[in-house]
Write an enzyme that holds these catalytic residues in place. Structure first.
Site, PDB file in Angstrom:
ATOM      1  N   ASN A 124       0.859  -1.189   0.000  1.00  0.00           N
ATOM      2  CA  ASN A 124       0.000   0.000   0.000  1.00  0.00           C
ATOM      3  C   ASN A 124       0.895   1.240   0.000  1.00  0.00           C
ATOM      4  OD1 ASN A 124      -1.768   2.062   0.522  1.00  0.00           O
ATOM      5  ND2 ASN A 124      -2.660   1.142   2.368  1.00  0.00           N
TER       6      ASN A 124
ATOM      7  N   ARG B 164      -2.794  -1.953  -3.295  1.00  0.00           N
ATOM      8  CA  ARG B 164      -3.933  -1.056  -3.115  1.00  0.00           C
ATOM      9  C   ARG B 164      -3.764   0.102  -4.096  1.00  0.00           C
ATOM     10  NH1 ARG B 164      -4.951   3.621   1.136  1.00  0.00           N
ATOM     11  NH2 ARG B 164      -7.057   4.105   0.478  1.00  0.00           N
TER      12      ARG B 164
ATOM     13  N   HIS C  86     -12.527   4.216  -0.122  1.00  0.00           N
ATOM     14  CA  HIS C  86     -12.593   3.270   1.007  1.00  0.00           C
ATOM     15  C   HIS C  86     -13.413   2.023   0.648  1.00  0.00           C
ATOM     16  CE1 HIS C  86     -12.189   6.833   4.059  1.00  0.00           C
ATOM     17  NE2 HIS C  86     -10.999   6.275   3.868  1.00  0.00           N
TER      18      HIS C  86
ATOM     19  N   LEU D  17     -14.528   5.465   9.748  1.00  0.00           N
ATOM     20  CA  LEU D  17     -14.066   6.702  10.382  1.00  0.00           C
ATOM     21  C   LEU D  17     -12.592   6.576  10.746  1.00  0.00           C
ATOM     22  CD1 LEU D  17     -17.131   7.188  12.783  1.00  0.00           C
ATOM     23  CD2 LEU D  17     -16.803   8.208  10.522  1.00  0.00           C
ATOM     24  N   GLY D  18     -11.736   7.006   9.847  1.00  0.00           N
ATOM     25  CA  GLY D  18     -10.296   7.030  10.124  1.00  0.00           C
ATOM     26  C   GLY D  18      -9.837   8.470  10.016  1.00  0.00           C
ATOM     27  N   ASN D  19      -8.640   8.691   9.445  1.00  0.00           N
ATOM     28  CA  ASN D  19      -8.254  10.075   9.148  1.00  0.00           C
ATOM     29  C   ASN D  19      -9.178  10.626   8.071  1.00  0.00           C
ATOM     30  OD1 ASN D  19      -6.078  10.716  10.912  1.00  0.00           O
ATOM     31  ND2 ASN D  19      -4.911   9.131   9.845  1.00  0.00           N
TER      32      ASN D  19
ATOM     33  N   ARG E  41     -10.186  17.379   6.574  1.00  0.00           N
ATOM     34  CA  ARG E  41     -10.991  17.713   5.386  1.00  0.00           C
ATOM     35  C   ARG E  41     -12.371  18.217   5.794  1.00  0.00           C
ATOM     36  NH1 ARG E  41     -10.006  12.105   2.819  1.00  0.00           N
ATOM     37  NH2 ARG E  41      -7.760  12.196   2.511  1.00  0.00           N
TER      38      ARG E  41
ATOM     39  N   GLY F 204     -10.116   3.742  12.693  1.00  0.00           N
ATOM     40  CA  GLY F 204      -9.515   4.119  13.980  1.00  0.00           C
ATOM     41  C   GLY F 204     -10.506   4.747  14.946  1.00  0.00           C
TER      42      GLY F 204
ATOM     43  N   GLU G  64     -13.754   2.239  15.579  1.00  0.00           N
ATOM     44  CA  GLU G  64     -13.467   1.045  16.393  1.00  0.00           C
ATOM     45  C   GLU G  64     -13.113   1.384  17.832  1.00  0.00           C
ATOM     46  OE1 GLU G  64     -10.426  -1.228  14.304  1.00  0.00           O
ATOM     47  OE2 GLU G  64     -11.444  -0.788  12.428  1.00  0.00           O
ATOM     48  N   ASN G  65     -12.670   2.621  18.075  1.00  0.00           N
ATOM     49  CA  ASN G  65     -12.097   2.929  19.401  1.00  0.00           C
ATOM     50  C   ASN G  65     -12.834   3.957  20.228  1.00  0.00           C
ATOM     51  OD1 ASN G  65      -9.603   1.293  19.363  1.00  0.00           O
ATOM     52  ND2 ASN G  65      -9.193   2.511  17.538  1.00  0.00           N
TER      53      ASN G  65
ATOM     54  N   GLU H  44      -8.432  -4.015   5.469  1.00  0.00           N
ATOM     55  CA  GLU H  44      -8.350  -3.855   4.017  1.00  0.00           C
ATOM     56  C   GLU H  44      -7.256  -4.733   3.424  1.00  0.00           C
ATOM     57  OE1 GLU H  44      -9.001   0.617   3.047  1.00  0.00           O
ATOM     58  OE2 GLU H  44      -8.568   0.448   5.173  1.00  0.00           O
TER      59      GLU H  44
HETATM   60  P1  ADP Z   1      -6.219   5.941   8.542  1.00  0.00           P
HETATM   61  O1  ADP Z   1      -7.420   6.534   7.896  1.00  0.00           O
HETATM   62  O2  ADP Z   1      -4.980   6.732   8.301  1.00  0.00           O
HETATM   63  O3  ADP Z   1      -6.068   4.450   8.320  1.00  0.00           O
HETATM   64  P2  ADP Z   1      -7.044   5.230  11.227  1.00  0.00           P
HETATM   65  O4  ADP Z   1      -8.110   4.311  10.760  1.00  0.00           O
HETATM   66  O5  ADP Z   1      -5.894   4.659  11.975  1.00  0.00           O
HETATM   67  O6  ADP Z   1      -6.470   6.154  10.096  1.00  0.00           O
HETATM   68  O7  ADP Z   1      -7.763   6.316  12.157  1.00  0.00           O
HETATM   69  C1  ADP Z   1      -7.099   7.432  12.687  1.00  0.00           C
HETATM   70  C2  ADP Z   1      -8.043   8.140  13.628  1.00  0.00           C
HETATM   71  O8  ADP Z   1      -8.447   7.209  14.640  1.00  0.00           O
HETATM   72  C3  ADP Z   1      -7.428   9.332  14.343  1.00  0.00           C
HETATM   73  O9  ADP Z   1      -8.360  10.404  14.418  1.00  0.00           O
HETATM   74  C4  ADP Z   1      -7.192   8.789  15.739  1.00  0.00           C
HETATM   75  O10 ADP Z   1      -7.288   9.783  16.702  1.00  0.00           O
HETATM   76  C5  ADP Z   1      -8.346   7.832  15.890  1.00  0.00           C
HETATM   77  N1  ADP Z   1      -8.074   6.864  16.958  1.00  0.00           N
HETATM   78  C6  ADP Z   1      -7.207   5.823  16.925  1.00  0.00           C
HETATM   79  N2  ADP Z   1      -7.197   5.181  18.123  1.00  0.00           N
HETATM   80  C7  ADP Z   1      -8.076   5.845  18.916  1.00  0.00           C
HETATM   81  C8  ADP Z   1      -8.525   5.680  20.269  1.00  0.00           C
HETATM   82  N3  ADP Z   1      -8.056   4.704  21.041  1.00  0.00           N
HETATM   83  N4  ADP Z   1      -9.442   6.540  20.739  1.00  0.00           N
HETATM   84  C9  ADP Z   1      -9.922   7.539  19.958  1.00  0.00           C
HETATM   85  N5  ADP Z   1      -9.548   7.749  18.677  1.00  0.00           N
HETATM   86  C10 ADP Z   1      -8.639   6.914  18.172  1.00  0.00           C
END
Ligand code: ADP
Length: 361
Positions: free
Chosen positions: A7, A75, A164, A193-195, A225, A315, A318-319, A348
Site C-alpha cells: 500500500n 492497493r 474506502h 471513520l479514520g483520518n 478535510r 480508527g 473502532e475505538n 483492508e
Molecule cells: P487511517 O485513515 O490513516 O487508516 P485510522 O483508521 O488509523 O487512520 O484512524 C485514525 C483516527 O483514529 C485518528 O483520528 C485517531 O485519533 C483515531 N483513533 C485511533 N485510536 C483511537 C482511540 N483509542 N481513541 C480515539 N480515537 C482513536
C-alpha cells in the site's frame, strides 16, 4: 501460500505478508517519510527494495526466496470507471491506472511507482491491483451524477466515485457473517471513520450510494478535510481573500474538519481529551462530527427503505464507544429497534490478499 500486500501512499509504503490459507498476517511493516529530509530512501522504487530486503532478512525466515511469493496485491486508490473488481496488472491495466492519475494526482502515482518497482524487485511474481473505487461502481447514475452540466461528466468524467471501497465491502461482509444472514438479504450502512471518513449504503451486498465523491473531500467531517460545504464558499473565499485555487484546496483538505473547527487537533484522541477538559470548540467539533454521521444515516436509511445494521469501523469507529452509544441512542426512535449498531474492525489488507489469491487461484 504467501501473498504480499503493498500500500503505497504519498510518503510511505506499507506492506503485509499473509499466509492466505490460514487467513493470517505473518509479517508487516512500513517505510516512512519517503523523499523527506533524513529519510532512509528517496523514492518508492527504493522503498520497495528495502521491503524486499527486510522480508528476506527477517529472522523468522518466513520468506526465504522471492519465488515463494504466489502473488502481490497492490492497493490502488482510483480505478476510474474502468475497474469494478480486482485485476491482474498488465501493460493495459498500467496505462489505465496512469490515465486515472488525472483524477487522483496525489494517490495513483505512488501506487504506480510501487507496482513498477515490484515488477523489478519481485520479477515474475503475478501482481494484482485492488481499487478503492471498485466496490462503488454499482452505484446507479442518480447517485453518481452531479447537478452540473452533463458535458463535464462526458468530457472530464466528473462524477461521484467514492473511496474506502475495500473497507466498506469487507465490514459489510463481516457484519453479515455476525448477523448470520446472507448479504443479499441485508440493508447495511457502513461508516468508515479514520483520518478520512466515509459512509456507504450497501443494499443486497452492493454499494448504492457513498459519501465521498469525485475526490475524498466530500461527505463527512474528517480529520483535516471539510466534507460537504456550499460550493459558493470556494469562490467567496477566492474573491474575498484573493486566494488561489491551490490555496483554497489546501484549506479544505488540510486545515478544515476536526482541526479547523477545534483549532486544536485533527486527531480524535486530542478532541476527546479537549472535551474532557471543557474545551468548547473541541466539543463543537465532536458534535458536528456526530451530527453529520446522523444525517447520512437518515439519508441512507431512506435510500434503502430501512437499515438492518449500522456498522462502525476505522480508527475512530473502532475505538470510540461513546460514538456508537450516542448514535444508537439518538437514532433509536428514527430507526426503530430492528437496526443493530455494530463495531467491526476493518482489514483492508486481508481483503486485498484474498482478492489477489482469488485471481491467482
Ligand atoms: P487511517 O485513515 O490513516 O487508516 P485510522 O483508521 O488509523 O487512520 O484512524 C485514525 C483516527 O483514529 C485518528 O483520528 C485517531 O485519533 C483515531 N483513533 C485511533 N485510536 C483511537 C482511540 N483509542 N481513541 C480515539 N480515537 C482513536
Amino acid at each position: 501460500m504467501l501473498i504480499l500486500v503493498i500500500n503505497c501512499g504519498s510518503s510511505s509504503a506499507k506492506y503485509q505478508l499473509f499466509d492466505i490459507k490460514k487467513n493470517k498476517s505473518v509479517a508487516k511493516g512500513i517505510v516512512e517519510k519517503i523523499g523527506e529530509k533524513g529519510a532512509v530512501c528517496k523514492d518508492h522504487y527504493q522503498a520497495i527494495g528495502i521491503i524486499r530486503d527486510r522480508l528476506l532478512r527477517d529472522r523468522k525466515k518466513i520468506l526465504k526466496d522471492i519465488n515463494e511469493l504466489k502473488g502481490i496485491g497492490h492497493r490502488v486508490v482510483h480505478g476510474g470507471e474502468e475497474f469494478n473488481k480486482a485485476v491482474f496488472i498488465d501493460k493495459k491495466v498500467l496505462r489505465s491506472i496512469e490515465s486515472a492519475s488525472e483524477l487522483a494526482p496525489l494517490h495513483n502515482p505512488p501506487s504506480l511507482a510501487g507496482i513498477k518497482a515490484c515488477k523489478r524487485y519481485f520479477s515474475g511474481i503475478p501482481q494484482v491491483a485492488v481499487f478503492d473505487t471498485a466496490f462503488h461502481q454499482t452505484m446507479p447514475a442518480h447517485s453518481y451524477i452531479y447537478g452540473i452540466p452533463f458535458d463535464f461528466y462526458k468530457k472530464y468524467k466528473i462524477r461521484r466515485y467514492g473511496f474506502h471501497g475495500t473497507s466498506h465491502w469487507f465490514v459489510a461482509g463481516e457484519a453479515a457473517r455476525i448477523l448470520k444472514k446472507p448479504l443479499r438479504k441485508l440493508k447495511i450502512i457502513t461508516v468508515h471513520l479514520g483520518n478520512g471518513c466515509s459512509m456507504t449504503a450497501v443494499l443486497k451486498g452492493k454499494s448504492v450510494d457513498t459519501s465521498m465523491g469525485f475526490t475524498p473531500l466530500e461527505g463527512l467531517i474528517m480529520g483535516t478535510r471539510s466534507g460537504d460545504i456550499d460550493p459558493a464558499i470556494v469562490t467567496f473565499l477566492m474573491e474575498k481573500n484573493k486566494l488561489s485555487a491551490e490555496k483554497v484546496a489546501e484549506i479544505l483538505n488540510k486545515k478544515s474538519g476536526l482541526l479547523g473547527i477545534s483549532g486544536l487537533s485533527n486527531d480524535m484522541r486530542d478532541i476527546i481529551c479537549g472535551m474532557k477538559k471543557g474545551n468548547k470548540r473541541a466539543k463543537l467539533a465532536f458534535d458536528i462530527f456526530v451530527y453529520k454521521i446522523k444525517k447520512y444515516i437518515g439519508a441512507y436509511q431512506a435510500v434503502m427503505g430501512g437499515a438492518d445494521a449500522v456498522v462502525l469501523t476505522g480508527g475512530i469507529g473502532e475505538n470510540v464507544p461513546v460514538l456508537k452509544n450516542r448514535l444508537s441512542n439518538e437514532l433509536r426512535s428514527a430507526l426503530g429497534a430492528k437496526t443493530k449498531f455494530m463495531i467491526v474492525p476493518t482489514n483492508e489488507e486481508l481483503l486485498i490478499a484474498r482478492d489477489t489469491y482469488g485471481l491467482i487461484k
